[in-house]
Design a protein around this motif. Structure first.
Motif, PDB file in Angstrom:
ATOM      1  N   LEU A 192       0.865  -1.181   0.000  1.00  0.00           N
ATOM      2  CA  LEU A 192       0.000   0.000   0.000  1.00  0.00           C
ATOM      3  C   LEU A 192       0.901   1.230   0.000  1.00  0.00           C
ATOM      4  O   LEU A 192       1.163   1.853   1.033  1.00  0.00           O
ATOM      5  CB  LEU A 192      -0.933  -0.017   1.205  1.00  0.00           C
ATOM      6  CG  LEU A 192      -2.060  -1.055   1.149  1.00  0.00           C
ATOM      7  CD1 LEU A 192      -2.882  -1.002   2.430  1.00  0.00           C
ATOM      8  CD2 LEU A 192      -2.952  -0.826  -0.065  1.00  0.00           C
ATOM      9  N   SER A 193       1.389   1.551  -1.167  1.00  0.00           N
ATOM     10  CA  SER A 193       2.274   2.700  -1.370  1.00  0.00           C
ATOM     11  C   SER A 193       2.237   3.027  -2.852  1.00  0.00           C
ATOM     12  O   SER A 193       1.488   2.415  -3.625  1.00  0.00           O
ATOM     13  CB  SER A 193       3.705   2.383  -0.907  1.00  0.00           C
ATOM     14  OG  SER A 193       4.256   1.316  -1.645  1.00  0.00           O
ATOM     15  N   LEU A 194       3.051   4.005  -3.244  1.00  0.00           N
ATOM     16  CA  LEU A 194       3.178   4.338  -4.660  1.00  0.00           C
ATOM     17  C   LEU A 194       4.143   3.390  -5.347  1.00  0.00           C
ATOM     18  O   LEU A 194       3.858   2.816  -6.394  1.00  0.00           O
ATOM     19  CB  LEU A 194       3.660   5.786  -4.811  1.00  0.00           C
ATOM     20  CG  LEU A 194       2.693   6.851  -4.317  1.00  0.00           C
ATOM     21  CD1 LEU A 194       3.419   8.142  -3.989  1.00  0.00           C
ATOM     22  CD2 LEU A 194       1.626   7.107  -5.357  1.00  0.00           C
ATOM     23  N   LEU A 195       5.309   3.250  -4.747  1.00  0.00           N
ATOM     24  CA  LEU A 195       6.334   2.357  -5.264  1.00  0.00           C
ATOM     25  C   LEU A 195       7.260   1.978  -4.117  1.00  0.00           C
ATOM     26  O   LEU A 195       7.304   2.645  -3.082  1.00  0.00           O
ATOM     27  CB  LEU A 195       7.107   3.012  -6.416  1.00  0.00           C
ATOM     28  CG  LEU A 195       7.735   4.387  -6.169  1.00  0.00           C
ATOM     29  CD1 LEU A 195       9.155   4.283  -5.603  1.00  0.00           C
ATOM     30  CD2 LEU A 195       7.755   5.204  -7.452  1.00  0.00           C
ATOM     31  N   LEU A 226      13.214  -2.233  -7.865  1.00  0.00           N
ATOM     32  CA  LEU A 226      12.066  -1.339  -7.728  1.00  0.00           C
ATOM     33  C   LEU A 226      10.817  -2.042  -8.217  1.00  0.00           C
ATOM     34  O   LEU A 226      10.837  -2.688  -9.263  1.00  0.00           O
ATOM     35  CB  LEU A 226      12.298  -0.056  -8.524  1.00  0.00           C
ATOM     36  CG  LEU A 226      11.307   1.090  -8.283  1.00  0.00           C
ATOM     37  CD1 LEU A 226      12.014   2.436  -8.400  1.00  0.00           C
ATOM     38  CD2 LEU A 226      10.160   1.044  -9.294  1.00  0.00           C
ATOM     39  N   PHE A 227       9.727  -1.942  -7.429  1.00  0.00           N
ATOM     40  CA  PHE A 227       8.456  -2.462  -7.919  1.00  0.00           C
ATOM     41  C   PHE A 227       7.338  -1.476  -7.608  1.00  0.00           C
ATOM     42  O   PHE A 227       7.370  -0.763  -6.599  1.00  0.00           O
ATOM     43  CB  PHE A 227       8.143  -3.860  -7.375  1.00  0.00           C
ATOM     44  CG  PHE A 227       8.314  -4.067  -5.907  1.00  0.00           C
ATOM     45  CD1 PHE A 227       7.259  -3.885  -5.031  1.00  0.00           C
ATOM     46  CD2 PHE A 227       9.523  -4.487  -5.396  1.00  0.00           C
ATOM     47  CE1 PHE A 227       7.404  -4.108  -3.673  1.00  0.00           C
ATOM     48  CE2 PHE A 227       9.681  -4.728  -4.035  1.00  0.00           C
ATOM     49  CZ  PHE A 227       8.615  -4.526  -3.179  1.00  0.00           C
ATOM     50  N   LEU A 228       6.374  -1.436  -8.519  1.00  0.00           N
ATOM     51  CA  LEU A 228       5.228  -0.551  -8.359  1.00  0.00           C
ATOM     52  C   LEU A 228       4.253  -1.150  -7.361  1.00  0.00           C
ATOM     53  O   LEU A 228       4.188  -2.365  -7.161  1.00  0.00           O
ATOM     54  CB  LEU A 228       4.541  -0.338  -9.707  1.00  0.00           C
ATOM     55  CG  LEU A 228       5.401   0.282 -10.813  1.00  0.00           C
ATOM     56  CD1 LEU A 228       4.560   0.497 -12.059  1.00  0.00           C
ATOM     57  CD2 LEU A 228       6.044   1.579 -10.370  1.00  0.00           C
ATOM     58  N   ALA A 229       3.486  -0.268  -6.725  1.00  0.00           N
ATOM     59  CA  ALA A 229       2.592  -0.699  -5.662  1.00  0.00           C
ATOM     60  C   ALA A 229       1.149  -0.300  -5.985  1.00  0.00           C
ATOM     61  O   ALA A 229       0.846   0.217  -7.068  1.00  0.00           O
ATOM     62  CB  ALA A 229       3.053  -0.115  -4.334  1.00  0.00           C
ATOM     63  N   ASP A 230       0.270  -0.522  -5.035  1.00  0.00           N
ATOM     64  CA  ASP A 230      -1.166  -0.383  -5.249  1.00  0.00           C
ATOM     65  C   ASP A 230      -1.577   0.980  -5.787  1.00  0.00           C
ATOM     66  O   ASP A 230      -2.405   1.075  -6.701  1.00  0.00           O
ATOM     67  CB  ASP A 230      -1.895  -0.661  -3.932  1.00  0.00           C
ATOM     68  CG  ASP A 230      -3.402  -0.510  -4.048  1.00  0.00           C
ATOM     69  OD1 ASP A 230      -3.899   0.640  -3.902  1.00  0.00           O
ATOM     70  OD2 ASP A 230      -4.093  -1.513  -4.275  1.00  0.00           O
ATOM     71  N   TYR A 231      -1.014   2.061  -5.239  1.00  0.00           N
ATOM     72  CA  TYR A 231      -1.551   3.386  -5.546  1.00  0.00           C
ATOM     73  C   TYR A 231      -1.295   3.789  -7.002  1.00  0.00           C
ATOM     74  O   TYR A 231      -2.159   4.415  -7.632  1.00  0.00           O
ATOM     75  CB  TYR A 231      -0.972   4.447  -4.609  1.00  0.00           C
ATOM     76  CG  TYR A 231      -1.214   4.203  -3.135  1.00  0.00           C
ATOM     77  CD1 TYR A 231      -2.167   3.277  -2.690  1.00  0.00           C
ATOM     78  CD2 TYR A 231      -0.488   4.890  -2.172  1.00  0.00           C
ATOM     79  CE1 TYR A 231      -2.380   3.048  -1.340  1.00  0.00           C
ATOM     80  CE2 TYR A 231      -0.697   4.673  -0.813  1.00  0.00           C
ATOM     81  CZ  TYR A 231      -1.633   3.752  -0.406  1.00  0.00           C
ATOM     82  OH  TYR A 231      -1.838   3.530   0.938  1.00  0.00           O
ATOM     83  N   VAL A 232      -0.132   3.451  -7.544  1.00  0.00           N
ATOM     84  CA  VAL A 232       0.141   3.759  -8.957  1.00  0.00           C
ATOM     85  C   VAL A 232      -0.752   2.908  -9.853  1.00  0.00           C
ATOM     86  O   VAL A 232      -1.291   3.391 -10.863  1.00  0.00           O
ATOM     87  CB  VAL A 232       1.629   3.553  -9.289  1.00  0.00           C
ATOM     88  CG1 VAL A 232       1.863   3.570 -10.794  1.00  0.00           C
ATOM     89  CG2 VAL A 232       2.476   4.646  -8.633  1.00  0.00           C
ATOM     90  N   ARG A 241       1.258  -1.890 -13.613  1.00  0.00           N
ATOM     91  CA  ARG A 241       0.946  -3.063 -12.792  1.00  0.00           C
ATOM     92  C   ARG A 241       1.658  -3.011 -11.444  1.00  0.00           C
ATOM     93  O   ARG A 241       2.871  -2.807 -11.378  1.00  0.00           O
ATOM     94  CB  ARG A 241       1.372  -4.338 -13.529  1.00  0.00           C
ATOM     95  CG  ARG A 241       1.190  -5.627 -12.728  1.00  0.00           C
ATOM     96  CD  ARG A 241       1.670  -6.832 -13.518  1.00  0.00           C
ATOM     97  NE  ARG A 241       1.417  -8.078 -12.803  1.00  0.00           N
ATOM     98  CZ  ARG A 241       2.337  -8.763 -12.132  1.00  0.00           C
ATOM     99  NH1 ARG A 241       3.588  -8.324 -12.100  1.00  0.00           N
ATOM    100  NH2 ARG A 241       2.019  -9.882 -11.518  1.00  0.00           N
ATOM    101  N   ALA A 242       0.920  -3.226 -10.372  1.00  0.00           N
ATOM    102  CA  ALA A 242       1.517  -3.417  -9.052  1.00  0.00           C
ATOM    103  C   ALA A 242       2.040  -4.853  -8.960  1.00  0.00           C
ATOM    104  O   ALA A 242       1.420  -5.782  -9.480  1.00  0.00           O
ATOM    105  CB  ALA A 242       0.497  -3.154  -7.958  1.00  0.00           C
ATOM    106  N   ALA A 243       3.177  -5.027  -8.302  1.00  0.00           N
ATOM    107  CA  ALA A 243       3.837  -6.329  -8.279  1.00  0.00           C
ATOM    108  C   ALA A 243       3.578  -7.075  -6.972  1.00  0.00           C
ATOM    109  O   ALA A 243       4.091  -6.670  -5.922  1.00  0.00           O
ATOM    110  CB  ALA A 243       5.345  -6.143  -8.474  1.00  0.00           C
ATOM    111  N   PRO A 244       2.835  -8.178  -6.998  1.00  0.00           N
ATOM    112  CA  PRO A 244       2.740  -9.032  -5.804  1.00  0.00           C
ATOM    113  C   PRO A 244       4.118  -9.626  -5.494  1.00  0.00           C
ATOM    114  O   PRO A 244       4.878  -9.982  -6.404  1.00  0.00           O
ATOM    115  CB  PRO A 244       1.753 -10.124  -6.232  1.00  0.00           C
ATOM    116  CG  PRO A 244       1.006  -9.546  -7.402  1.00  0.00           C
ATOM    117  CD  PRO A 244       2.000  -8.676  -8.102  1.00  0.00           C
TER     118      PRO A 244
END
Length: 303
Positions: A192-195, A226-232, A241-244
């Protein structure tokens, strides 16, 4: 294969042209995998090594001493999360790791303790935190450009951002210490963040590919993961895409440095009007990054 992105040095010197070039290089990875390595980021390798040394020194303290810095709602969840303190998101047990959180706080919530109290063991970590904050800002600007937005589009949502730096310790004995019945030390989840920007001293992090398979993230000297998260993902309506991810049951003691780039308290994240329409309706419900985020932390850390 994990994508690799070359950055133009420390973000403090990036021009708009360079941010646009970063956006183009990140584009496919953001749309498909949601994760990649970044090289030539300009953050001193020696500093990262010093942060690992600080982390190791803290986790060698007696349990009673570490417990003085216990994370709670009163500390806005800064501080120490002891072994077994965090509940799993996917099974009935707890996470097999110890964690420590540094970072910013908000005036929207009570904070009776001094923030300096929670930061006192970690001067080098705070120095790294400042570097990673700048890098996160640059990557977020590149994300905006890659989505066809102005480079400072997301800046208005940052305000007094609640960025967090996590210093995590996964001991080889931790799974047995907490009676774990699963083959991972941190449950699969999306941040639960941007990245999120991460470094690890030993392999252990897995990311889930778009086809549902899990892939081990290797250690790459000099690079950050670096991985993208929920907010982006939510703002972009799934274009990015957010990365599990998860942490496997490690074979030897492992530490990781995990920075989460976050907006101001109470920002509501929902698919942007510019990225939705009759042919592409919103795929995600609005999420309040203040109250709803705190509710998640309460559920994970509540007694």
């Amino acid at each position: 294969m994990i994508p690799h992105v070359q950055l133009p040095g420390h973000v403090a010197g990036w021009t708009l042209k360079e941010k646009t070039a970063v956006a183009a290089e990140m584009g496919d990875a953001c749309r498909h995998e949601g994760f990649f390595f970044v090289h030539d980021h300009g953050i001193p390798t020696d500093l990262i090594g010093e942060v690992y040394s600080e982390t190791q020194l803290f986790y060698r303290l007696p349990v009673e001493e570490k417990g003085k810095y216990e994370a709670s709602e009163k500390s806005q969840f800064l501080g120490y999360r002891g072994l077994g303190r965090e509940k799993s998101r996917t099974h009935s047990g707890t996470e097999a790791c110890e964690q420590y959180r540094l970072g910013n706080t908000t005036h929207e919530l009570a904070l009776p303790e001094s923030v300096d109290f929670y930061h006192e063991h970690f001067p080098k970590s705070l120095e790294l935190f400042r570097h990673l904050t700048h890098l996160g800002d640059g990557i977020l600007a590149a994300c905006a450009l890659g989505l066809g937005l102005e480079e400072d589009f997301f800046k208005g949502y940052l305000g007094r951002p609640l960025h967090r730096l996590g210093l995590n310790y996964y001991g080889a004995s931790h799974p047995s210490d907490v009676g774990s019945k699963v083959d991972y030390a941190m449950s699969p989840h999306v941040d639960l963040s941007l990245l999120t920007i991460l470094d690890q001293d030993e392999p252990g992090l897995d990311v889930r590919n778009p086809d549902g398979t899990w892939q081990e993230v290797p250690t790459v000297p000099g690079a950050l993961f670096l991985f993208l998260a929920d907010y982006v993902q939510r703002w972009s309506n799934g274009l990015y895409r957010a990365a599990p991810h998860r942490v496997t049951a490690v074979r030897c003691d492992r530490m990781s440095i995990q920075y989460k780039h976050r907006p101001d308290y109470g920002v509501v994240v929902a698919p942007l009007d510019a990225l939705t329409g009759p042919a592409d309706p919103p795929k995600y419900a609005p999420l309040n990054t203040g109250s709803e985020y705190v509710a998640v932390l309460r559920s994970l850390l509540g007694r």
